[in-house]
Design a protein around this motif. Sequence first.
Motif, PDB file in Angstrom:
ATOM      1  N   UNK A 122       0.826  -1.212   0.000  1.00 46.13           N
ATOM      2  CA  UNK A 122       0.000   0.000   0.000  1.00 46.13           C
ATOM      3  C   UNK A 122       0.856   1.256   0.000  1.00 46.13           C
ATOM      4  N   UNK A 123       1.934   1.244   0.770  1.00 46.45           N
ATOM      5  CA  UNK A 123       2.852   2.393   0.762  1.00 46.45           C
ATOM      6  C   UNK A 123       3.394   2.626  -0.648  1.00 46.45           C
ATOM      7  N   UNK A 124       3.739   1.558  -1.333  1.00 50.40           N
ATOM      8  CA  UNK A 124       4.193   1.652  -2.719  1.00 50.40           C
ATOM      9  C   UNK A 124       3.067   2.163  -3.621  1.00 50.40           C
ATOM     10  N   UNK A 125       1.865   1.603  -3.466  1.00 55.59           N
ATOM     11  CA  UNK A 125       0.731   1.974  -4.320  1.00 55.59           C
ATOM     12  C   UNK A 125       0.348   3.436  -4.185  1.00 55.59           C
ATOM     13  N   UNK A 126       0.428   3.945  -2.972  1.00 56.49           N
ATOM     14  CA  UNK A 126       0.002   5.313  -2.727  1.00 56.49           C
ATOM     15  C   UNK A 126       1.157   6.307  -2.719  1.00 56.49           C
ATOM     16  N   UNK A 165      -7.157  -1.007   6.972  1.00 57.59           N
ATOM     17  CA  UNK A 165      -7.991   0.197   6.965  1.00 57.59           C
ATOM     18  C   UNK A 165      -8.989   0.241   5.825  1.00 57.59           C
ATOM     19  N   UNK A 166      -9.161  -0.875   5.139  1.00 62.11           N
ATOM     20  CA  UNK A 166     -10.103  -0.912   4.020  1.00 62.11           C
ATOM     21  C   UNK A 166     -11.527  -0.986   4.555  1.00 62.11           C
ATOM     22  N   UNK A 167     -12.464  -0.431   3.790  1.00 67.21           N
ATOM     23  CA  UNK A 167     -13.861  -0.427   4.196  1.00 67.21           C
ATOM     24  C   UNK A 167     -14.721  -1.118   3.143  1.00 67.21           C
ATOM     25  N   UNK A 168     -15.881  -1.558   3.571  1.00 70.15           N
ATOM     26  CA  UNK A 168     -16.798  -2.313   2.723  1.00 70.15           C
ATOM     27  C   UNK A 168     -17.248  -1.485   1.528  1.00 70.15           C
ATOM     28  N   UNK A 169     -17.198  -2.092   0.347  1.00 76.22           N
ATOM     29  CA  UNK A 169     -17.682  -1.464  -0.874  1.00 76.22           C
ATOM     30  C   UNK A 169     -18.952  -2.162  -1.362  1.00 76.22           C
ATOM     31  N   UNK A 170     -18.897  -3.506  -1.483  1.00 72.67           N
ATOM     32  CA  UNK A 170     -20.067  -4.257  -1.962  1.00 72.67           C
ATOM     33  C   UNK A 170     -19.849  -5.757  -1.819  1.00 72.67           C
ATOM     34  N   UNK A 171     -20.951  -6.494  -1.902  1.00 73.22           N
ATOM     35  CA  UNK A 171     -20.925  -7.942  -2.029  1.00 73.22           C
ATOM     36  C   UNK A 171     -21.559  -8.258  -3.370  1.00 73.22           C
ATOM     37  N   UNK A 186      -9.998   1.235  -0.398  1.00 74.80           N
ATOM     38  CA  UNK A 186      -9.236   2.238   0.345  1.00 74.80           C
ATOM     39  C   UNK A 186      -8.724   3.268  -0.649  1.00 74.80           C
ATOM     40  N   UNK A 187      -8.933   4.555  -0.351  1.00 79.60           N
ATOM     41  CA  UNK A 187      -8.410   5.613  -1.206  1.00 79.60           C
ATOM     42  C   UNK A 187      -7.065   6.097  -0.676  1.00 79.60           C
ATOM     43  N   UNK A 188      -6.335   6.768  -1.538  1.00 80.08           N
ATOM     44  CA  UNK A 188      -5.044   7.326  -1.113  1.00 80.08           C
ATOM     45  C   UNK A 188      -5.251   8.342   0.006  1.00 80.08           C
ATOM     46  N   UNK A 189      -6.304   9.145  -0.106  1.00 76.50           N
ATOM     47  CA  UNK A 189      -6.587  10.135   0.933  1.00 76.50           C
ATOM     48  C   UNK A 189      -6.879   9.468   2.267  1.00 76.50           C
ATOM     49  N   UNK A 190      -7.676   8.399   2.260  1.00 76.79           N
ATOM     50  CA  UNK A 190      -7.971   7.660   3.490  1.00 76.79           C
ATOM     51  C   UNK A 190      -6.706   7.042   4.065  1.00 76.79           C
ATOM     52  N   UNK A 191      -5.878   6.505   3.189  1.00 79.88           N
ATOM     53  CA  UNK A 191      -4.624   5.873   3.625  1.00 79.88           C
ATOM     54  C   UNK A 191      -3.745   6.896   4.337  1.00 79.88           C
ATOM     55  N   UNK A 192      -3.547   8.071   3.714  1.00 77.22           N
ATOM     56  CA  UNK A 192      -2.657   9.063   4.304  1.00 77.22           C
ATOM     57  C   UNK A 192      -3.260   9.715   5.546  1.00 77.22           C
ATOM     58  N   UNK A 193      -4.578   9.827   5.624  1.00 74.38           N
ATOM     59  CA  UNK A 193      -5.178  10.435   6.807  1.00 74.38           C
ATOM     60  C   UNK A 193      -5.131   9.503   8.014  1.00 74.38           C
ATOM     61  N   UNK A 194      -5.032   8.193   7.769  1.00 71.41           N
ATOM     62  CA  UNK A 194      -4.972   7.261   8.899  1.00 71.41           C
ATOM     63  C   UNK A 194      -3.541   6.871   9.258  1.00 71.41           C
TER      64      UNK A 194
END
Length: 195
Positions: A122-126, A165-171, A186-194
């Motif tokens: 994730x650090x690499x991805x974001x 830190x990922x959140x539910x999107x859909x089943x 998980x969005x980049x903004x969510x990743x960096x804010x947490x």
Amino acid sequence: MTPRHPERRTERLRLRQWSEADLDALAEMDADPDVMRYIGDGSTGTRERTAAALGRVRAAWDERGHGLFAAEETATGELVGWVGLAVPAFLPEVMPAVEIGWRLRRRSWGRGYATEAAREVLAFAFGESESESESEAEADTRLERVVSICHVDNHASLRVMTKLGMTYDRTTRVPAHGQPVRVMALTREEYHSSA
């Protein structure tokens, strides 16, 4: 090693590019029914299919600037599996997307390796560089959002996603085989804010 083929390290793991020498361990992992239980339709892989997949995995790095890392124990040099980024074309309703995923050999389960390695991916991805001088190629691989997809009964993978830190999107269901899956995001903004 070129910037398009990075290597990352965690406390216990080296996330590196693939070599032909990895095929035996990878084929053993893909032939294990317990490992493959929640992957696709649950069928195990053959050595030939694993070899073909390894070729595609290696090519993805050149095509996209990201892909699946071979994950090996730093202490032993043993391949424990893979962790990385891929395009989840098998689930068209989430496209365009990039998925973070992992697959570990059974003897490596329960040690926290998936979470440890996925945090580094994730650090690499974001766009978190390991060095102060981030290369232009690494900056180009930054993503705005990642998803992770698992069979609804794969509680171990769901726990990893939650720890990330990922959140539910859909089943939903995978069109090719009808298996029910849960999509987390998980969005980049969510990743960096947490962080």
